[in-house]
Structure formats: C-alpha cells, structure tokens
Design a protein around this motif. Structure first.
Motif, mmCIF file in Angstrom:
data_model
loop_
_atom_site.group_PDB
_atom_site.id
_atom_site.type_symbol
_atom_site.label_atom_id
_atom_site.label_comp_id
_atom_site.label_asym_id
_atom_site.label_seq_id
_atom_site.Cartn_x
_atom_site.Cartn_y
_atom_site.Cartn_z
ATOM 1 N N ILE A 207 0.832 -1.206 0.000
ATOM 2 C CA ILE A 207 0.000 0.000 0.000
ATOM 3 C C ILE A 207 0.863 1.251 0.000
ATOM 4 O O ILE A 207 0.543 2.247 -0.662
ATOM 5 N N ALA A 208 1.985 1.208 0.735
ATOM 6 C CA ALA A 208 2.890 2.363 0.774
ATOM 7 C C ALA A 208 3.458 2.655 -0.609
ATOM 8 O O ALA A 208 3.582 3.821 -1.016
ATOM 9 N N SER A 209 3.792 1.604 -1.360
ATOM 10 C CA SER A 209 4.321 1.810 -2.712
ATOM 11 C C SER A 209 3.255 2.393 -3.636
ATOM 12 O O SER A 209 3.543 3.220 -4.496
ATOM 13 N N LEU A 210 1.996 1.965 -3.435
ATOM 14 C CA LEU A 210 0.901 2.503 -4.235
ATOM 15 C C LEU A 210 0.698 3.991 -3.952
ATOM 16 O O LEU A 210 0.540 4.800 -4.870
ATOM 17 N N LEU A 211 0.708 4.339 -2.656
ATOM 18 C CA LEU A 211 0.560 5.746 -2.281
ATOM 19 C C LEU A 211 1.716 6.578 -2.830
ATOM 20 O O LEU A 211 1.532 7.728 -3.239
ATOM 21 N N LEU A 212 2.926 5.989 -2.834
ATOM 22 C CA LEU A 212 4.086 6.692 -3.385
ATOM 23 C C LEU A 212 3.908 6.962 -4.873
ATOM 24 O O LEU A 212 4.209 8.064 -5.361
ATOM 25 N N SER A 213 3.404 5.973 -5.597
ATOM 26 C CA SER A 213 3.195 6.158 -7.038
ATOM 27 C C SER A 213 2.141 7.229 -7.315
ATOM 28 O O SER A 213 2.286 8.044 -8.232
ATOM 29 N N GLN A 291 5.823 1.614 -13.377
ATOM 30 C CA GLN A 291 6.504 0.328 -13.461
ATOM 31 C C GLN A 291 7.739 0.299 -12.567
ATOM 32 O O GLN A 291 8.025 -0.720 -11.922
ATOM 33 N N PHE A 292 8.454 1.419 -12.517
ATOM 34 C CA PHE A 292 9.641 1.488 -11.657
ATOM 35 C C PHE A 292 9.262 1.308 -10.190
ATOM 36 O O PHE A 292 9.875 0.503 -9.465
ATOM 37 N N ILE A 293 8.247 2.070 -9.747
ATOM 38 C CA ILE A 293 7.808 1.958 -8.347
ATOM 39 C C ILE A 293 7.241 0.566 -8.088
ATOM 40 O O ILE A 293 7.466 -0.029 -7.027
ATOM 41 N N PHE A 296 10.090 -1.829 -7.818
ATOM 42 C CA PHE A 296 10.754 -1.609 -6.522
ATOM 43 C C PHE A 296 9.962 -2.287 -5.409
ATOM 44 O O PHE A 296 10.536 -2.943 -4.513
ATOM 45 N N SER A 297 8.614 -2.132 -5.469
ATOM 46 C CA SER A 297 7.754 -2.786 -4.476
ATOM 47 C C SER A 297 7.864 -4.302 -4.595
ATOM 48 O O SER A 297 7.904 -5.019 -3.582
ATOM 49 N N TYR A 298 7.950 -4.795 -5.838
ATOM 50 C CA TYR A 298 8.067 -6.234 -6.090
ATOM 51 C C TYR A 298 9.335 -6.795 -5.448
ATOM 52 O O TYR A 298 9.315 -7.836 -4.764
ATOM 53 N N VAL A 299 10.438 -6.081 -5.637
ATOM 54 C CA VAL A 299 11.719 -6.511 -5.051
ATOM 55 C C VAL A 299 11.638 -6.478 -3.531
ATOM 56 O O VAL A 299 12.077 -7.411 -2.831
ATOM 57 N N LEU A 300 11.064 -5.391 -2.994
ATOM 58 C CA LEU A 300 10.975 -5.238 -1.539
ATOM 59 C C LEU A 300 10.121 -6.337 -0.921
ATOM 60 O O LEU A 300 10.487 -6.938 0.114
ATOM 61 N N ILE A 323 2.645 -11.869 -4.205
ATOM 62 C CA ILE A 323 3.223 -11.147 -5.349
ATOM 63 C C ILE A 323 2.175 -11.005 -6.468
ATOM 64 O O ILE A 323 2.067 -9.956 -7.105
ATOM 65 N N THR A 324 1.377 -12.065 -6.670
ATOM 66 C CA THR A 324 0.304 -11.990 -7.677
ATOM 67 C C THR A 324 -0.708 -10.918 -7.299
ATOM 68 O O THR A 324 -1.168 -10.140 -8.154
ATOM 69 N N TYR A 325 -1.039 -10.862 -6.001
ATOM 70 C CA TYR A 325 -1.987 -9.850 -5.537
ATOM 71 C C TYR A 325 -1.449 -8.428 -5.720
ATOM 72 O O TYR A 325 -2.196 -7.510 -6.095
ATOM 73 N N THR A 326 -0.169 -8.234 -5.448
ATOM 74 C CA THR A 326 0.393 -6.882 -5.614
ATOM 75 C C THR A 326 0.353 -6.454 -7.084
ATOM 76 O O THR A 326 0.167 -5.275 -7.392
ATOM 77 N N ARG A 327 0.558 -7.429 -7.977
ATOM 78 C CA ARG A 327 0.468 -7.118 -9.407
ATOM 79 C C ARG A 327 -0.969 -6.749 -9.793
ATOM 80 O O ARG A 327 -1.201 -5.918 -10.665
ATOM 81 N N GLN A 328 -1.940 -7.402 -9.154
ATOM 82 C CA GLN A 328 -3.340 -7.164 -9.478
ATOM 83 C C GLN A 328 -3.910 -5.927 -8.782
ATOM 84 O O GLN A 328 -4.962 -5.419 -9.170
ATOM 85 N N PHE A 329 -3.203 -5.441 -7.751
ATOM 86 C CA PHE A 329 -3.759 -4.387 -6.896
ATOM 87 C C PHE A 329 -3.786 -3.022 -7.584
ATOM 88 O O PHE A 329 -4.725 -2.248 -7.424
ATOM 89 N N THR A 330 -2.749 -2.717 -8.362
ATOM 90 C CA THR A 330 -2.620 -1.382 -8.958
ATOM 91 C C THR A 330 -3.703 -1.105 -9.994
ATOM 92 O O THR A 330 -4.278 -0.019 -10.031
#
Length: 619
Positions: A207-213, A291-293, A296-300, A323-330
């Motif tokens: 969620i933090a990475s999403l807010l950052l983006s 994609q960069f953010i 970065f979130s994916y790696v973290l 990881i699948t969920y984070t890809r689907q979340f954005t």
C-alpha cells in the motif's frame, strides 16, 4: 465550427493512456445528485437484472481473487513434499493427489468466474440498451412536442449532440464502466483482505508503494491534462478550419484565399503537433514511473517475504500468492480513479439530455373544434405578437375571403414570414385571434390545422430518397397515378423522365444531383399532391433562371387555382394579379389593396414597385 470547439469528442484519440482524454475533456455537472437520481429512475424498472449483475460481478471477482491463494497452496504442497524428499524425511513425498485436487478446484473457480462474468456482461448490455432505448424514445417524443421557437434559438449541432453523443456516452458508461467499477471496487477490498490474511507487514509495504506512485504521478497527471486540453482545443480549431474551407471551397477559390487558408492550416497544424508532442511526452512518463515503483515494491516484497519464509512465519506459496496480488492491486485502483471521471462526464451528458427533456413544450391543444375541409376564409383579429418582450406585430387586422390570392410584401424584417408562422401556429399569439372559416385556430388540433395548408418555400427541402418518395411525402398512401399527375401538373414530369432512373432516381443527401429549379418543381408537385385548401408560397422563384421561373409560375398558378393563397414576394412584378396585397413594415400592415389601388395611393408600395421597375429598366 463553433459546435466542434464547444463539444470535443469524449474518449481517446490514440493519444496518451486510456482515460487521459476523458479526464481532460469531461464536463462537470451542475447538479450531480439530482441528475444521478433522475438517471437512476431510468434504471429502476431493471432493478432485478441489476441486482443479478451486482451479485454476478461480486461472485466473479471473488472467485478470481481466491485463485492465487489456491495456487499458492498447491505450490506450498509441492515445495514441502519436494523439500522433505531432498532432506530424506521419513514418509516425505509429493502428494500429487492433493495438488491435483487443488488444481481442479482452481480450474473450477476460474470456470465459474468466467461464467458469472459472461452473465453480468450479458445482462448489463440489455440493461444499458433498454435504458438508452427509453431515453431516445423520450427525446424523440419531446422533439415532436417542442415549439419552433426552440429550433430557432438552438443550434442544430447542439441538439444532435445531445440526441447522439450524450446518449451514447450514457449507454457506453452503463454497459462498460458500471460493471468495471463494481468489479474494481470488490477487487480492491478482496485483494486487500487476502493480503492482510497472508501478511500485514507485506500489505503495508504494497500500500505504501501505491501511495508513493500516486504522490509521484499526481503533478505529472495535472500537467498532462493541461497538455491534452491544448491538444483538444487545437484539434477542434483544425477540424473547424478544414470544415469551413471545404464547405466554402468555391468562395475561397473565387476570392483567391487559397494561400491564406493553407497558411492558417499550417499554423494550426503546427500548434496541434506541438501540443500533441507535449501531451505524449507527459503521458509517456507515467507508465515507466509506475513500473519502476511497482518493480521496486516487487523486489521489496520478495526480499521481506523471503526473510519471513526463512523465519517460518509464512509459506513460500503465500509469497507467490502475495506477489500476484500486488500485481493485481494497482490496476483496479487506477480503473476506479478513471471511472470516477468517466461517471462525472456521463452525469454531465445525462444533465444535457434532461435539459432537453425539460424544455418548454407547445401549449397543450384543446381540439374542441373540427374542420373537415376548409373553405379558405382567414381572418386576423387584433393580433399582437413578439419573439421576446418587444412586440413585432401589434393590433393586426386582416380579412381574406375563400379563393383569394393574398400577396405579402415589404422590406426584410418587416414581419412577412412571421405572419405565416402565426398562421401555421408555429408560434403562439400574445393577444388576439386568428380564425379559419370562423374557427379560432387555438380550438383546432395542430395536425388538423396544418393539414389545411400546403407550403412551397424558398429553401427547398428534399430528403435522401427517390423522386417518387419525395413527391409522395405530400400524401400518405399516394398511388403511382396520383404522383405522376402531380408531377405533370407541376411541369416536372418531363425532366423526371429524362433522368436515367426516372421516378426511381435517388436524390443524394443535399439533393445536389438535380438543379435548384428542378428541386423547386418537385416541392410544388408535393404540394399539389397534398391538395390543400390553403397554399403558402414563400418566394419560390427567387433563385432560379428565367426559363425555369416561367415553368414554376405556371405550376404555381395551377396550384393556386380555386384555393386561398398567401404569397410572400420580393419581385413585385409576380404579384400584380393578386386579389389583395398586404404591405408590411415593422410588423404592421401599413397598406392593403389591389396592385392598381396601391399604385393610385402613391404610397409605400408605389415607391417600392417603382424602384424595382426603374432598376429593371436601367439594367
């Protein structure tokens, strides 16, 4: 041209990310809640289908969301069995039976998800089309009830835009965006819940990475909207310029303005190129940043998740699912934000449609009197009329006997056409009465009143269809013999038969494949076929050659025979034989009488007639 500038097309033109143009061009509604409530009223009769759509959308999304979790369980089962065999643990092996059951369950979930998705799309398409159908029916019926005043004061393009573009926008949103909004909303909630179940810590990171983006993209998005606005504005200017130049091409050629037109095109085209380039550049930055953010979130998530796995706090299958969920979340988050703008534009479109539906209608007719076939006696009694607060016609009194030919003359703006509009009841009187055969026209239904009139106007109106159909427009169910007889009486039969297809010749949209005089003869044939007791002729020969004018005059003489006729004339030589000439100035009948009587008075008409005669002699 003005309509192009005012009403840029909604949706993408191939520039920038999906929704960029929508976010830029969307109008803000004046009354969002009121319009939304009114639009929902159109959906109320379909609430059963909408409920099924809502449930199907939820089930389809839930099944899709659960999928990665089941896949994670299968991966965990495979990993633990393989890892146990490698370590040589007693009885450790890969349980292919359990994995197979999990995969079958996963396949079943995706199958059910697809089935429910199909159901929601099918039902929503029927709901959307039924709603749009009702809207179009209501708008069509409304257009028939609107007074001529509305059409005089409203640009045709504006009305067409509301009937076509705005209603299409509503239909597209209902069919596509509404279900997408439901699924996106459920997806966000469901994925968030599943991620929290797997690991609250990893959820905070995602969620933090999403807010950052969102924080990084927001200022770029604002600037890109400005660039897209400039692009749409210059695109509208370019379209308007091209339309003007091609529509008025003969005028441009005649005055030698080709170079000037090309120069303006090049300047506007250059502005469009620069605005489009800036818009593309700004919008092109968004996806790489996201994609960069996201990477970065994916790696973290992978690093932190790996640590949690080594600590035994979560399984490796849970990491894969997360990881699948984070890809689907954005994606659903961005879709929800974009749909919010689409809905705002849709409500604005609905508001424009409802504004049309709320326009004042023609005064309700009583229809207490009936007129089988008028004899043609017409009288204006103390008639007052004005288009606004200022009266154009005051205390007009006219008496016309059956079978008389009445000519109406005067300067431009004197009120000649206004008198005809009042006679046809296109406008309502401020005061006074107009009677036909002693009956107040307000006591007759408009249909019955207008059936007593035939009109041949200066501006010919023919529709895209055969010559036969255009003539037959004057009478429902006209036979072939009647059509040919009307054409013959209008001196049109000869030229029609010289055409390759004869009466089956199809007139194009502008009826430009026949001459102006031929078009006028067809409108006269149409009027003859309708056989009305009262005729209105509005300078039908003003734009034709002398030979065609003679034919039209003969046709009109036959048309006016034994009928009450009102003739608006600019060429006074054509109305010397009229039984009554009304001379109008500033909405008043200042002189009336026969041609000889008016010349003997040596007044306004005599001056007007002599000035035209002198010009004719001088030429």
């Amino acid at each position: 041209m003005s309509d192009i500038k005012k009403r840029p097309q909604r949706g993408g033109h191939g520039f920038g990310p999906p929704g960029a143009n929508m976010m830029m061009t969307g109008e803000k509604p004046k009354n969002f809640k009121g319009t939304l409530k009114r639009l929902l009223a159109y959906l109320k009769p379909r609430r059963t289908r909408l409920t099924i759509v809502f449930l199907a959308a939820i089930l389809s999304t839930v099944f899709t969301i659960v999928g990665p979790m089941i896949m994670g369980m299968a991966i965990t089962e495979l990993f633990e069995g393989a890892y146990g065999e490698i370590r040589g643990e007693p009885g450790a092996s890969i349980d292919f039976g359990t994995i197979g059951e999990l995969l079958l369950l996963l396949a079943g979930l995706y199958l059910f998800s697809s089935a429910f998705m199909y159901l929601q799309q099918y039902l929503m398409s029927t709901v959307a089309q039924d709603t749009v159908y009702d809207l179009r029916e209501n708008v069509s019926a409304k257009l028939e009830r609107l007074p001529l005043k509305y059409y005089d004061q409203t640009a045709k393009g504006e009305t067409l835009s509301r009937v076509t573009n705005d209603i299409d926008t509503i239909g597209t949103t209902l069919q596509q965006s509404l279900t997408l909004f439901i699924t996106s909303f459920v997806t966000i909630i469901g994925i968030t819940a599943m991620m929290l179940v797997i690991s609250p810590l990893l959820t905070v990171i995602a969620i933090a990475s999403l807010l950052l983006s969102v924080f990084v993209i927001r200022p770029i998005l604002k600037r890109s909207q400005k660039q897209f606005a400039d692009q749409q504005r210059t695109l509208g200017e370019l379209n308007g310029h091209i339309e003007e130049m091609y529509t008025g091409h003969p005028v441009v050629k005649a005055f030698g303005h080709e170079e000037k037109a090309i120069q303006r095109f090049n300047e506007t085209n250059e502005q469009l190129y620069e605005a489009g380039q800036r818009a593309q550049f700004m919008s092109g930055i968004i996806m790489p940043l996201m994609q960069f953010i996201g990477n970065f979130s994916y790696v973290l998530v992978s690093v932190v998740g790996g640590i949690l796995v080594t600590q035994g706090r979560i399984s490796i299958g849970d990491i894969q699912a997360f990881i699948t969920y984070t890809r689907q979340f954005t994606q659903p988050v961005m879709q929800t934000a974009n749909i919010a703008n689409i809905i705002q534009s849709t409500i604005a479109a609905a508001e424009r449609v409802f504004e049309l539906l709320d326009e004042g209608e023609e005064i309700k007719e009583t229809g207490v009197a009936h007129l089988e076939r008028a004899r043609g006696a017409v009288s204006f009694e103390h008639v007052d009329f004005g288009y606004g607060d200022k009266l154009l016609i005051e205390d007009m009194n006219i008496s016309v006997k059956p079978g008389q030919t009445v000519a109406i003359v005067g300067k431009t703006g004197a009120g000649k056409t206004t008198l005809i509009n009042l006679l046809m009841r296109f406008y309502e009187l401020n005061a006074g009465t107009i009677r036909i055969d002693g009956l107040d026209t307000r006591d007759l239904s408009r249909d019955e009143l207008r059936q007593s009139f035939g009109m041949v106007l200066q501006d010919t109106w023919l529709f895209n269809g055969t010559i036969r159909d255009n003539i037959a427009y004057g009478k429902m169910g006209a036979t072939e013999e009647e059509i040919v007889a009307a054409a013959d009486a209008a001196h049109a039969d000869h030229f029609i038969r010289t055409l390759p297809e004869g009466y089956d010749t199809v007139l194009n949209e502008e009826a430009s494949n026949i001459s102006q005089g031929q078009k006028q003869l067809l409108t006269i044939a149409r009027a003859i076929l309708s056989d009305p007791p009262i005729m209105i002729l509005d300078e039908a020969t003003s734009s034709v050659d002398t030979r065609t004018e003679v034919l039209i005059q003969k046709a009109m003489e036959r048309l006016m025979k034994e009928r009450t006729s009102f003739v608006i004339a600019h060429r006074l030589s054509t109305i010397r034989g009229a039984d009554l000439i009304l001379v109008m100035d500033n909405g008043r009948v200042i002189e009336q009488g026969t041609h000889t009587e008016l010349l003997d008075k040596n007044g306004f008409y005599a001056d007007l007639y002599n000035s035209q005669f002198s010009k004719t002699v001088a030429s």
